[in-house]
Design a protein around this motif. Structure first.
Motif, PDB file in Angstrom:
ATOM      1  N   GLY A 426      19.426 -13.145  24.852  1.00 60.00           N
ATOM      2  CA  GLY A 426      19.177 -14.271  26.539  1.00 60.00           C
ATOM      3  C   GLY A 426      17.888 -14.532  25.483  1.00 60.00           C
ATOM      4  N   LEU A 427      18.232 -15.927  26.010  1.00 65.51           N
ATOM      5  CA  LEU A 427      16.380 -16.786  25.889  1.00 65.51           C
ATOM      6  C   LEU A 427      15.703 -16.039  26.809  1.00 65.51           C
ATOM      7  N   PHE A 428      16.430 -16.253  27.817  1.00 58.86           N
ATOM      8  CA  PHE A 428      14.886 -15.843  28.870  1.00 58.86           C
ATOM      9  C   PHE A 428      15.643 -15.006  30.216  1.00 58.86           C
ATOM     10  N   ASP A 429      15.599 -13.565  30.244  1.00 56.43           N
ATOM     11  CA  ASP A 429      16.021 -12.779  31.182  1.00 56.43           C
ATOM     12  C   ASP A 429      14.661 -12.663  32.495  1.00 56.43           C
ATOM     13  N   HIS A 430      14.838 -12.744  33.273  1.00 59.05           N
ATOM     14  CA  HIS A 430      13.877 -11.903  34.107  1.00 59.05           C
ATOM     15  C   HIS A 430      14.172 -11.685  35.139  1.00 59.05           C
ATOM     16  N   SER A 431      12.936 -11.550  35.715  1.00 59.49           N
ATOM     17  CA  SER A 431      12.950 -10.265  37.421  1.00 59.49           C
ATOM     18  C   SER A 431      11.107 -11.127  38.167  1.00 59.49           C
ATOM     19  N   LEU A 432      11.590 -12.255  38.334  1.00 61.90           N
ATOM     20  CA  LEU A 432      10.747 -12.646  39.681  1.00 61.90           C
ATOM     21  C   LEU A 432      10.724 -12.347  41.097  1.00 61.90           C
ATOM     22  N   ALA A 433       9.353 -11.825  41.655  1.00 62.40           N
ATOM     23  CA  ALA A 433       9.077 -10.787  42.932  1.00 62.40           C
ATOM     24  C   ALA A 433       7.820 -11.955  43.451  1.00 62.40           C
ATOM     25  N   VAL A 434       7.662 -12.068  45.459  1.00 53.26           N
ATOM     26  CA  VAL A 434       6.717 -12.233  45.317  1.00 53.26           C
ATOM     27  C   VAL A 434       5.524 -10.635  46.008  1.00 53.26           C
ATOM     28  N   GLN A 435       4.424 -10.853  45.536  1.00 55.69           N
ATOM     29  CA  GLN A 435       4.029 -10.041  46.573  1.00 55.69           C
ATOM     30  C   GLN A 435       2.588 -10.397  47.224  1.00 55.69           C
ATOM     31  N   ALA A 436       2.841  -9.907  48.326  1.00 56.96           N
ATOM     32  CA  ALA A 436       1.643  -9.871  49.621  1.00 56.96           C
ATOM     33  C   ALA A 436       0.690  -8.542  49.666  1.00 56.96           C
ATOM     34  N   ARG A 437      -0.576  -9.382  49.633  1.00 54.89           N
ATOM     35  CA  ARG A 437      -1.912  -7.767  49.407  1.00 54.89           C
ATOM     36  C   ARG A 437      -2.321  -8.255  50.711  1.00 54.89           C
ATOM     37  N   THR A 438      -2.168  -7.533  51.505  1.00 53.21           N
ATOM     38  CA  THR A 438      -2.837  -7.622  52.914  1.00 53.21           C
ATOM     39  C   THR A 438      -4.373  -6.757  53.097  1.00 53.21           C
ATOM     40  N   SER A 439      -5.076  -7.312  52.723  1.00 53.11           N
ATOM     41  CA  SER A 439      -6.570  -6.354  52.787  1.00 53.11           C
ATOM     42  C   SER A 439      -7.980  -6.415  53.693  1.00 53.11           C
TER      43      SER A 439
END
Length: 695
Positions: A426-439
């Protein structure tokens, strides 16, 4: 058609005396270089300029695909060097099987051009270059070339010679081979140009439009091109095509920063002369300074004195593009509010409550420079920097503030992206996620943090059971760890973490930055991670890994780093990386070898958060101050000619907590860097600090 360049030259000569003065932009050729429609010119992208483009020009493959795309990304590295990455993607549509390799063709490659540093009256620009440097099994357009270019009134011309290598996969016609040349003619003051050229195998004619610089788009410029290609022995290569490019400056030049400072000053009353405020008691001035620094959104603020010197401490979690933005605010406000007889100003920068650096300057010199940017030489002469204070901090008489953090909880949002580009699948295979870092900060140098991941989307080839299923992001608590940072002597900044990593595994992380004695700009970097994951479906980078490297700062914007690595796949080997900084954006070119695999690639690093985020408060929300986007390719050999995807191979140690980013401004807290950033210090004061002054 053969007479068209000559006719354009004659027209340019005739119209030159009356042609309006208007700078001509730099267009992008479809093969991946600054140039005409298909041919490169001797011009290159300026230092810090980046370009992305998309077009559908058929690069003469000799195939019958009905869907063709060229994707380009280029960077001006400075020194007359430009680097382009190029993805050619062809497909027959409609495609009943998106994951079928039989219906997809592509070529992923790099191109490099160097403009010779020769400047002589009457001599054109000269450049050498190569196109399509990539895997041996997919060489479609490789050429080496030399080219000359110049401008004559409204006419820009290029003439060169190239030698190409024919595709080893498909016996297509050669591309950019033999004598090539072309011309570009400005059409009065319309911002449009007319182009005609030959690349040695085909001829091309087209029309190009350069937009004005667009301030609302980061001073970017949009360039659109339409063209017709003809003269090829392959009929399907004689086609119409379009191309759209976006040129973006990655860094702000000093002249622009000066103009921003002047514009901000016009909206404020003039800075008062020192004599006008000389009767204000010192205690009142210190109290006003403390209030202004807190209003600027800074944390752990303290102000005090040592004899006739003013001392200010602060911690910055608001201006996350660059620590110098916060430093410029502190230096400016402190110099303006300093007691009248103050001789020198000392600014102490903390991170996680830990002192990481001291910056000092003459108060009178800095005050004069804030009023007149031409007074910078006096500031340069008195500017000092060290990684730890050069005096006994217990001798400071503190007037206001304390070291307890106001900001108790910080939340940082960051995208996570795993992807493959230009594969047979494929041209562009992806997995997109959002990370929330709480410190949450604890004691000095310590903080506890938790990373929670939520997957947003992924392509079909990253679904369970598909080709790239191991690259699919997982939901849940990814990391829960305690991090402790501390100094070992005056030269070594260390940071150690312990906790749960990669969702379910206990582990340890450690990083040490050693500033080389006698060469404070250079540093040694030690990194290690012990997180043994037994689940083979985990993402790359989950196994024990370590590295040791030496970073040589060739200048404040250019780093060369080399060392030895123990990679996450168990292999060992050397790595070399060249990093160029363009303002707050960096581009790294790297080569890594582990066992029998060798990779080369690029890594783009940039801030994904507002330049001025949320100020110090009980809870603060910001973005990622340093997001990295890498791309790499496997180097082929005589025994391994297939440029295949090996996502788990030769991955360096990737720490969850990057102390260099969190504590020392992504490695940019050095004396040589600070000395080059005076325009930015002044700009940040006028943009963010000047309005906080009640004087």
């Amino acid at each position: 058609m053969n007479k068209l360049p000559a006719l354009m030259s004659v027209a340019g000569l005739l119209l030159w005396p009356t042609w309006p003065a208007q700078a001509q932009g730099l267009g992008v050729a479809s093969l991946g270089a600054v140039g005409g429609l298909n041919i490169p010119s001797a011009y290159v992208l300026g230092k810090g300029d980046a370009v992305v483009s998309i077009g559908n020009e058929d690069p003469n493959l000799g195939t019958a695909y009905n869907h063709q795309r060229n994707y380009l990304a280029g960077f001006g590295l400075g020194g007359g060097v430009e680097l382009f990455g190029r993805l050619n993607h062809n497909q027959n549509l409609p495609n009943p099987r998106p994951d079928s390799a039989e219906l997809i063709g592509g070529d992923l490659s790099a191109s490099l051009k160097w403009q010779l540093p020769i400047e002589a009256r009457g001599l054109p620009k000269l450049a050498l270059g190569l196109t399509d440097y990539g895997g041996e099994a997919a060489v479609y357009f490789r050429s080496i070339y030399a080219v000359a270019s110049d401008e004559l009134g409204p006419l820009r011309w290029s003439l060169g010679y190239a030698r190409s290598k024919q595709s080893v996969v498909r016996k297509a016609g050669r591309v950019l081979d033999g004598v090539f040349g072309g011309a570009e003619l400005r059409l009065w003051d319309t911002r449009a140009t007319l182009l005609a050229e030959t690349d040695g195998t085909r001829r091309h004619a087209g029309l190009r439009y350069y937009s004005p610089v667009l301030p609302w788009l980061g001073d970017a410029q949009v360039i659109g091109t339409v063209q017709r290609s003809f003269g090829s022995v392959i009929p399907q290569s004689n086609t119409n095509s379009v191309n759209l490019a976006l040129v973006v400056p990655l860094q702000t030049d000093d002249a622009t920063r000066t103009q921003r400072s002047r514009s901000a000053a016009k909206a404020q009353p003039p800075l008062p002369a020192l004599a006008a405020a000389s009767n204000t008691p010192s205690a009142e001035r210190l109290a006003t300074l403390y209030s202004a620094l807190r209003s600027a959104g800074l944390d752990r603020v303290r102000v005090g004195t040592i004899a006739d010197d003013l001392v200010v401490e602060y911690e910055n979690q608001r201006y996350l593009h660059n620590e110098l933005d916060a430093m410029g605010i502190v230096l400016g406000l402190a110099a303006e509010h300093a007691p009248v007889n103050s001789r020198r100003l000392h600014v102490i920068t903390r991170k996680a409550g830990l002192v990481v650096s001291e910056t000092s300057v003459s108060v009178p010199s800095y005050r004069a420079w804030l009023r007149d940017a031409a007074e910078s030489s006096a500031v340069q002469a008195t500017l000092g920097f060290s990684h730890l204070p050069g005096y006994d901090t217990s001798t400071v008489v503190w007037a206001h503030g304390n070291v307890q953090a106001v900001n108790r909880v910080r939340v940082a949002l960051s995208p996570l992206l795993n992807y493959t580009v230009g594969t047979e699948i494929g041209l562009f295979d992806h997995s997109l996620a959002v990370q929330a870092r709480t410190s949450v900060p604890l004691w000095t140098g310590a903080e506890v943090y938790a990373d929670v991941v939520q997957r947003v989307d992924n392509s079909i080839n990253m679904d369970p059971g598909r080709a790239y299923a191991n690259l699919r992001h997982r939901n849940g608590l990814q990391t829960l760890a305690l991090q402790q940072s501390f100094w070992l002597g005056r030269q070594t900044l260390a940071s150690v973490g312990a906790g749960l990593y990669q969702y379910n595994t206990a582990g340890l992380e450690a990083e040490a930055t050693v500033f080389v004695p006698g060469r404070s700009e250079d540093s040694v970097h030690l990194r290690a991670r012990a997180v043994h994951a037994t689940d083979s479906s985990e993402l790359p980078g989950t196994y024990n890994a370590s590295s040791a490297s030496y970073r040589w700062r060739m200048n404040p914007d250019t780093w060369l780093e080399g060392g030895m690595h123990s990679y996450t796949d168990g292999s060992k080997g050397p790595a070399l990386a060249l990093t160029r900084w363009f303002g707050d954006v960096s581009l790294q070119m790297f080569a890594r070898k582990g066992g029998g695999n060798s990779f080369i690639g690029l890594e783009l690093s940039l801030p994904l958060t507002p330049r001025q985020g949320m100020g110090a408060n009980t809870v603060a929300l910001n973005g990622n101050p340093r997001y990295t986007l890498p791309i790499r390719t496997l180097l082929t050999s005589d025994t391994d000619r297939l440029n295949s995807q090996r996502p788990n191979a030769v991955r360096p140690v990737d720490l969850s907590y990057k102390s260099e980013v969190a504590l020392i401004n992504s490695g940019r807290m050095t004396p040589d860097y600070l000395s080059t950033q005076l325009p930015r210090l002044r700009e940040s004061f006028y943009l963010y600090g000047r309005g906080l002054m009640p004087l």
